[in-house]
Structures are given as C-alpha cells and as structure tokens.
Write a protein that holds these residues in place. Structure first.
Motif, PDB file in Angstrom:
ATOM      1  N   SER A  69      -5.532  13.095  -2.367  1.00  0.00           N
ATOM      2  CA  SER A  69      -4.508  11.966  -1.954  1.00  0.00           C
ATOM      3  C   SER A  69      -5.008  10.666  -1.136  1.00  0.00           C
ATOM      4  O   SER A  69      -5.384  10.912  -0.715  1.00  0.00           O
ATOM      5  N   VAL A  70      -4.736   9.858  -1.640  1.00  0.00           N
ATOM      6  CA  VAL A  70      -5.061   8.271  -1.541  1.00  0.00           C
ATOM      7  C   VAL A  70      -4.781   6.936  -1.031  1.00  0.00           C
ATOM      8  O   VAL A  70      -3.006   7.055  -1.602  1.00  0.00           O
ATOM      9  N   TYR A  71      -5.049   6.745  -0.660  1.00  0.00           N
ATOM     10  CA  TYR A  71      -4.080   5.337  -0.036  1.00  0.00           C
ATOM     11  C   TYR A  71      -4.646   3.949  -0.956  1.00  0.00           C
ATOM     12  O   TYR A  71      -5.562   3.708  -0.109  1.00  0.00           O
ATOM     13  N   ARG A  72      -3.688   3.944  -1.623  1.00  0.00           N
ATOM     14  CA  ARG A  72      -4.893   1.975  -2.207  1.00  0.00           C
ATOM     15  C   ARG A  72      -3.461   1.541  -2.493  1.00  0.00           C
ATOM     16  O   ARG A  72      -2.455   1.154  -2.083  1.00  0.00           O
TER      17      ARG A  72
ATOM     18  N   TYR B 112       0.729  -0.845  -0.485  1.00  0.00           N
ATOM     19  CA  TYR B 112      -0.004  -0.157  -0.458  1.00  0.00           C
ATOM     20  C   TYR B 112       1.174   1.256  -0.094  1.00  0.00           C
ATOM     21  O   TYR B 112       1.454   1.108   0.385  1.00  0.00           O
ATOM     22  N   ARG B 113       0.511   2.028  -1.189  1.00  0.00           N
ATOM     23  CA  ARG B 113       1.196   3.567  -0.474  1.00  0.00           C
ATOM     24  C   ARG B 113       0.480   4.951  -1.288  1.00  0.00           C
ATOM     25  O   ARG B 113      -0.550   4.507  -1.392  1.00  0.00           O
ATOM     26  N   TRP B 114       0.371   5.943  -0.495  1.00  0.00           N
ATOM     27  CA  TRP B 114      -0.039   6.981  -1.239  1.00  0.00           C
ATOM     28  C   TRP B 114       0.076   7.625  -2.940  1.00  0.00           C
ATOM     29  O   TRP B 114       1.459   7.287  -3.586  1.00  0.00           O
ATOM     30  N   PHE B 115      -1.455   7.716  -3.552  1.00  0.00           N
ATOM     31  CA  PHE B 115      -0.739   8.378  -4.324  1.00  0.00           C
ATOM     32  C   PHE B 115      -1.866   9.727  -4.635  1.00  0.00           C
ATOM     33  O   PHE B 115      -2.604   9.941  -4.501  1.00  0.00           O
TER      34      PHE B 115
END
Length: 108
Positions: free
Chosen positions: A13-16, A3-6
């Motif tokens: 910013s989303v964490y996916r 998982y990482r921030w995009f």
C-alpha cells in the motif's frame, strides 16, 4: 490534488497524490444571460434608433432582409482540392495485387 492510499499488485500500500479533475464550470454563480437590450444603434433599413435587439430584427424580418454580421470567415469560400482519381485507382490496384499474392500485415 488529494492524497489517498493505493493498493499495488504486489500487495503493498502506498500513499500518493491522486489526480482530481474538476468539472468545467465558470467561476460565476449563474450562467451567462443574453440580454435583449443594447446600446442604441441606427437601423440600416429605416434610419431609426433601436435599443432592443428583437425590435431591430423584427423590422429587418418584416422587410424581408437578412441580418449579417461582420465575420470575414463567414464570407470566405473554402475550395477543396479535387482528389487525384488516377492515383487512388493505382493505389487500390497495388493493394489488391499484394493481397492476392498473400501478403498480410501482422499486428504488433
């Protein structure tokens, strides 16, 4: 998967989940090694028993023989169909006529 921030185009910013590809590797610690030793086999040339691939092949080479496996696909001959030259010629002539009339294909 990790998982990482995009960062999105609108500034959010989303964490996916991120697809992580692992290199294609074996689970073994070292590469496969082809050994020279094998179960004893009887030579088709001289009838002696050999437990070394290189020694068996050297006797075949010295006698001018070729070692052939038992793969049936190797023995099959593939017959290619001959192209229909008349059909190709008419297709090219039709395409040339359409081009000469000014017809063009528009990209989508």
């Amino acid at each position: 998967m990790a998982y990482r921030w995009f960062e999105l185009e609108d500034g959010r910013s989303v964490y996916r989940k991120e697809e992580t590809r692992r290199p294609k590797r074996s689970t073994l610690a070292c590469p496969m090694i082809a050994q020279d030793t094998m179960e004893p086999v009887q030579s088709m040339l001289d009838g002696k028993m050999y437990d070394s691939k290189s020694k068996l092949r050297s006797t075949y080479r010295a006698a001018g023989m070729i070692e052939v496996g038992n793969d049936p696909a190797r023995l099959r001959t593939r017959k290619r169909p001959k192209p229909d030259r008349a059909a190709i010629k008419t297709t090219v002539e039709k395409a040339k006529a359409r081009f000469d009339r000014g017809e063009r294909v528009r990209p989508r």
